[in-house]
Every structure is written in structure tokens, then in C-alpha cells.
Scaffold this motif. Structure first.
Motif, mmCIF file in Angstrom:
data_model
loop_
_atom_site.group_PDB
_atom_site.id
_atom_site.type_symbol
_atom_site.label_atom_id
_atom_site.label_comp_id
_atom_site.label_asym_id
_atom_site.label_seq_id
_atom_site.Cartn_x
_atom_site.Cartn_y
_atom_site.Cartn_z
ATOM 1 N N THR A 24 2.533 2.694 -7.056
ATOM 2 C CA THR A 24 2.012 2.453 -5.025
ATOM 3 C C THR A 24 2.425 1.325 -5.561
ATOM 4 O O THR A 24 3.269 0.358 -6.158
ATOM 5 N N ARG A 29 1.030 -1.940 1.343
ATOM 6 C CA ARG A 29 -0.240 -1.279 1.669
ATOM 7 C C ARG A 29 -0.864 -1.675 2.907
ATOM 8 O O ARG A 29 -0.535 -3.160 3.089
ATOM 9 N N THR A 95 -2.405 9.644 -1.820
ATOM 10 C CA THR A 95 -2.681 7.711 -1.767
ATOM 11 C C THR A 95 -2.179 7.265 -1.051
ATOM 12 O O THR A 95 -1.583 7.424 0.361
ATOM 13 N N PRO A 97 -2.324 3.677 -0.662
ATOM 14 C CA PRO A 97 -1.787 1.904 -0.691
ATOM 15 C C PRO A 97 -2.718 1.077 0.212
ATOM 16 O O PRO A 97 -2.887 0.479 1.227
ATOM 17 N N SER A 231 -6.111 -1.751 -5.507
ATOM 18 C CA SER A 231 -4.826 -1.727 -5.003
ATOM 19 C C SER A 231 -4.330 -0.251 -4.096
ATOM 20 O O SER A 231 -3.551 0.025 -3.855
ATOM 21 N N GLY A 232 -5.477 0.736 -4.369
ATOM 22 C CA GLY A 232 -5.178 2.009 -3.632
ATOM 23 C C GLY A 232 -6.471 2.718 -4.124
ATOM 24 O O GLY A 232 -6.797 3.233 -4.820
ATOM 25 N N THR A 234 -6.980 7.427 -3.970
ATOM 26 C CA THR A 234 -6.280 8.410 -3.464
ATOM 27 C C THR A 234 -6.929 10.139 -3.986
ATOM 28 O O THR A 234 -7.891 9.536 -4.332
#
Length: 258
Positions: A24, A29, A95, A97, A231-232, A234
Motif C-alpha cells: 500500500t 489511503r 485491497t 488502503p 494500513s489496509g 484485503t
């Protein structure tokens, strides 16, 4: 000969880690502000596999490996939009972000279904490291906190990519037959990725299930410390290590406050 072995070792590490980590970009984001929202939902209705700039559910391939196929579909029971993921000796991800504080946005819940687990799947073995369905949560771990050897490995990876590499990841998986619900274990490729088995085997395959996990508690359980920022998120269906085939379905994913 020594130089050849060194180069081969580096290339092997890069290949292995590319199949484990979700990349990412920190400037790309969605930021969850707790003053403005109590929750955030990733809606499959917004999934477009051809949109390279999508804010949520962005399709990503893994190098030169054959790609799993992700399509937008409709759930038969209620007409709700879903993501249909198919893998035949392949791997890729979808994904989102984002940045969120896991001490505030502690919960993640999602809906999923699989057709079947992978007959040769086994999360303790590199050649069995595939799952019909995974939901990742990645974190902004500070590389300066790594041990000496891990820092060398991290810097090596950074030499070959400009992406941010998550050094901590919770991998919620629908485990294969040897994997028991409640089991936790590091990926056989890297302990930067930690597995949490939420469902297992084929007994509940073919039916939709709703899961809810406390990110803060699970991170503390597998890493023994408090988590950095999320941070993300997925989703992934993969079968590149076993060489087998499977199909999964994903509904909405929601991250929310306690």
C-alpha cells in the motif's frame, strides 16, 4: 560461486515475500476520522476490477504469477452485490488502503462463503500455504523496531520495490482440513504475516457466514504487543502453492468502533 548463491538467495526471498504481503502507498489511503464516523463499510457494489485508481476493493496482481479472477456478482438469496473470486493455480488480491486507529476502530466484520477448501492446503507448509478465502488487516509497523536480521531483510526488499511493505498483518482465513478453528500461526514464509483460523474445512462450505473479530485483541494475541495504525484491508483467494482450484464469495466488510 558464492556471488551466484548470494544473488539466488536474494531473488528467492523477493519471490517468496511477493506472495505474502499486500503493498500500500501511504499517500493513497482512506483516512477514518473517529470524530466523523463510527464505522466504514467496503461495499462490493463499488467493486470495479478494471479501475486501477479505485479507492476501495482495488485489484492487484502478484508479479508474473497466474492471476485469480475477481468479479462482481449478485447473491441469489437477496440480490445483494458480492465479489466472486476464483483461483486455479493462481493468486491475486483486492485491497483497500486505509488508515485507522485500531484502539478506536477495533472491530472488523464481514460476510463470506466458499465452495470448498483446498485438498492439499496446510497453513504450516509452504507448498500448502493457500486458502479458499482470506481477509487481511495490515498495519503500519515501524521498521526501526525490527531486529537486526529482520532490518537487513526489510532493507533488501525495499531495494527492489518502492511500495510500503506491511511488516505486520492479521490474516483471517477459512482454513483447510488440517487447520482448526481458533488456531493461530505465522505464515511458513514469514512471521510478518500471522494466521487466525476463523472457519475450517468443508462442513460449513456452500453457505454464507458472518464473522466478527476484535482487531486489537487479535493483534495482541498473536504479536504480544499493542498494534500500530491499520494500513489496509484485503481479500484474497489463492491456490498457487498447491496448484489446485477453488472459489469464494465475499460480501460487505465493515470496520467499526468498539
Amino acid at each position: 560461486m558464492q556471488n551466484f548463491k548470494h544473488i539466488y538467495w536474494i531473488a528467492t526471498l523477493i519471490t517468496l515475500i511477493s506472495g505474502l504481503l499486500v503493498y500500500t502507498n501511504v499517500n493513497d489511503r482512506i483516512v477514518l476520522d473517529p470524530a466523523e464516523a463510527d464505522e466504514f463499510t467496503l461495499d462490493p457494489a463499488e467493486f470495479d476490477p478494471d479501475d486501477e485508481d479505485a479507492k476501495i476493493f482495488r485489484y492487484s496482481k502478484f508479479g508474473r504469477k497466474d492471476e485469480a479472477v475477481y468479479k462482481r456478482g449478485t447473491r441469489e438469496s437477496d440480490g445483494a452485490p458480492i465479489i466472486v473470486a476464483s483461483s486455479d493455480n493462481s493468486i491475486s488480491t483486492v485491497t483497500t488502503p486505509l488508515t485507522a486507529d485500531p484502539t478506536i476502530f477495533q472491530n472488523v466484520d464481514w460476510e463470506w462463503k466458499i465452495e470448498s477448501v483446498l485438498p492439499s492446503g496446510d497453513m504450516t507448509k509452504k507448498d500448502g500455504d493457500d486458502f479458499a478465502a482470506r481477509v487481511y488487516v495490515t498495519f503500519d509497523y515501524d521498521p526501526s523496531n525490527l531486529g537486526f536480521g529482520e532490518r537487513i531483510k526489510y532493507n533488501l526488499y525495499k531495494t527492489f520495490t518502492s511500495f510500503e511493505i506491511p511488516l505486520r498483518s492479521l490474516n483471517y482465513v477459512w482454513g483447510n482440513k488440517p487447520d482448526r478453528v481458533g488456531d493461530t500461526a505465522p505464515s511458513p514464509f514469514s512471521d510478518w504475516v500471522q494466521y487466525v483460523v476463523v472457519k475450517s474445512g468443508n462442513e460449513e462450505a456452500g453457505e454464507w457466514h458472518t464473522e466478527k473479530r476484535n482487531i486489537l485483541e487479535d493483534y495482541r494475541m498473536v504479536y504480544g504487543e499493542d498494534p500500530p495504525a491499520i494500513s489496509g484491508i484485503t481479500i484474497m483467494t489463492d491456490s498457487d502453492n498447491t496448484g489446485e482450484s477453488t472459489q469464494a464469495y465475499f460480501g460487505p466488510i465493515t470496520i467499526s468502533k468498539e
